[in-house]
Write a protein that holds these residues in place. Structure first.
Motif, PDB file in Angstrom:
ATOM      1  N   CYS A  88      80.136  24.569  71.447  1.00 30.99           N
ATOM      2  CA  CYS A  88      81.102  25.658  71.564  1.00 30.99           C
ATOM      3  C   CYS A  88      82.234  25.470  70.557  1.00 30.99           C
ATOM      4  O   CYS A  88      82.538  24.357  70.129  1.00 30.99           O
ATOM      5  CB  CYS A  88      81.635  25.783  72.979  1.00 30.99           C
ATOM      6  N   ASP A  95      84.090  30.337  74.940  1.00 32.02           N
ATOM      7  CA  ASP A  95      83.165  31.106  74.106  1.00 32.02           C
ATOM      8  C   ASP A  95      81.704  30.908  74.505  1.00 32.02           C
ATOM      9  O   ASP A  95      80.813  31.516  73.903  1.00 32.02           O
ATOM     10  CB  ASP A  95      83.352  30.730  72.637  1.00 32.02           C
ATOM     11  N   ARG A  96      81.443  30.107  75.517  1.00 30.33           N
ATOM     12  CA  ARG A  96      80.059  29.876  75.951  1.00 30.33           C
ATOM     13  C   ARG A  96      79.482  31.095  76.662  1.00 30.33           C
ATOM     14  O   ARG A  96      80.209  31.888  77.272  1.00 30.33           O
ATOM     15  CB  ARG A  96      79.995  28.691  76.909  1.00 30.33           C
ATOM     16  N   SER A  97      78.171  31.213  76.612  1.00 34.30           N
ATOM     17  CA  SER A  97      77.496  32.250  77.389  1.00 34.30           C
ATOM     18  C   SER A  97      77.528  31.888  78.875  1.00 34.30           C
ATOM     19  O   SER A  97      77.747  30.728  79.244  1.00 34.30           O
ATOM     20  CB  SER A  97      76.040  32.403  76.939  1.00 34.30           C
ATOM     21  N   LYS A 134      75.121  27.039  68.629  1.00 30.22           N
ATOM     22  CA  LYS A 134      74.937  28.178  69.517  1.00 30.22           C
ATOM     23  C   LYS A 134      75.563  27.913  70.878  1.00 30.22           C
ATOM     24  O   LYS A 134      75.688  26.765  71.303  1.00 30.22           O
ATOM     25  CB  LYS A 134      73.452  28.495  69.681  1.00 30.22           C
ATOM     26  N   THR A 135      75.940  28.970  71.544  1.00 30.00           N
ATOM     27  CA  THR A 135      76.427  28.880  72.925  1.00 30.00           C
ATOM     28  C   THR A 135      75.521  29.690  73.838  1.00 30.00           C
ATOM     29  O   THR A 135      75.936  30.169  74.892  1.00 30.00           O
ATOM     30  CB  THR A 135      77.866  29.400  73.023  1.00 30.00           C
ATOM     31  N   THR A 136      74.265  29.834  73.424  1.00 32.15           N
ATOM     32  CA  THR A 136      73.240  30.543  74.177  1.00 32.15           C
ATOM     33  C   THR A 136      71.990  29.679  74.198  1.00 32.15           C
ATOM     34  O   THR A 136      71.892  28.699  73.459  1.00 32.15           O
ATOM     35  CB  THR A 136      72.898  31.889  73.510  1.00 32.15           C
ATOM     36  N   THR A 141      69.860  34.549  69.332  1.00 31.55           N
ATOM     37  CA  THR A 141      70.845  35.397  70.008  1.00 31.55           C
ATOM     38  C   THR A 141      72.266  34.991  69.668  1.00 31.55           C
ATOM     39  O   THR A 141      73.134  35.839  69.457  1.00 31.55           O
ATOM     40  CB  THR A 141      70.646  35.336  71.529  1.00 31.55           C
ATOM     41  N   GLY A 142      72.532  33.698  69.598  1.00 34.75           N
ATOM     42  CA  GLY A 142      73.901  33.224  69.446  1.00 34.75           C
ATOM     43  C   GLY A 142      74.315  32.881  68.033  1.00 34.75           C
ATOM     44  O   GLY A 142      75.392  32.329  67.835  1.00 34.75           O
ATOM     45  N   THR A 143      73.487  33.177  67.032  1.00 33.40           N
ATOM     46  CA  THR A 143      73.800  32.793  65.648  1.00 33.40           C
ATOM     47  C   THR A 143      73.326  33.885  64.687  1.00 33.40           C
ATOM     48  O   THR A 143      72.768  34.898  65.102  1.00 33.40           O
ATOM     49  CB  THR A 143      73.080  31.483  65.268  1.00 33.40           C
TER      50      THR A 143
END
Length: 224
Positions: A88, A95-97, A134-136, A141-143
């Motif tokens: 994160c 900012d995490r999912s 990534k945070t997913t 999805t996260g990048t």
């Protein structure tokens, strides 16, 4: 039994064998997911330490050595080696999912510059290699990884990493939805248990990816 018949789910029993794969060097990349320091640390709780011992044994004896071997083979052929990790941007993890904020094992607070969030030393990125944070679960999805792969002309993605039934599976499905050809290397992946690992391979095989051993991949791509 080879990769064309192995890891078949209910849906693909009796289905025709897949065609031979054409994995050309110039449009094939190796992507390793989330093999980070946090997951290789024995738990402080002795019960949890024992429960996770088989996972760490598989990682140390099979997954990490096999993944490093593939990375080295790709580098010798001057092919692209990419890395993804959970990290994160904010120390408090805002900012995490949502999936990484839920209580329990999957609660992940891994700020970008902490030791826990780093890729294990054995698989450290070489100079100039792309690393996405990534945070997913899914690395797409996260990048901006999807855009990066398209811009590089990559069509085939070879997948290694953890956990087979979580971030690996999520990334595989995202890649497949974006029309990448995906190969998951069985001995370069792991889940919390072997049962979860092999079950997930059956679920994603043939519809989202092809599953094979590192030896089969080396033979197919002439990476000796």
């Amino acid at each position: 039994m080879n990769w064309k018949q192995a890891y078949r789910s209910f849906y693909y029993q009796g289905a025709p064998d897949p065609q031979d794969l054409n994995l050309r060097y110039q449009n094939t990349a190796l992507l390793t997911i989330d093999i980070q320091n946090i997951y290789m640390k024995p738990a402080e709780d002795p019960i949890e330490r024992t429960r996770w011992a088989p996972f760490r044994k598989r990682m140390n004896e099979i997954v990490i050595p096999a993944t490093r071997d593939l990375q080295d083979r790709f580098r010798r052929k001057e092919m692209d080696v990419l890395h993804a990790r959970i990290a994160c941007l904010l120390d408090d993890g805002r900012d995490r999912s949502l999936s990484q904020k839920k209580p329990g094992w999957n609660y992940l607070l891994l700020p970008l510059n902490t030791e826990d969030s780093q890729i294990v030393p054995e698989l450290s990125p070489a100079a100039g290699e792309i690393v996405v944070s990534k945070t997913t679960d899914s690395a797409l999805t996260g990048t901006n990884l999807r855009l990066v792969l398209h811009n590089m002309g990559i069509e085939n993605v070879i997948m290694c990493g953890i956990f087979t039934d979580q971030c690996v599976s999520s990334t595989v499905r995202s890649l497949a939805d974006e029309s990448f050809n995906v190969v998951v290397v069985e001995d370069c992946c792991a889940a919390g248990t072997d049962e979860l690992h092999y079950r997930e391979l059956e679920i994603i095989n043939m519809i989202y990816c092809h599953v094979m051993s590192s030896k089969e991949l080396i033979d197919i791509m002439d990476l000796a």
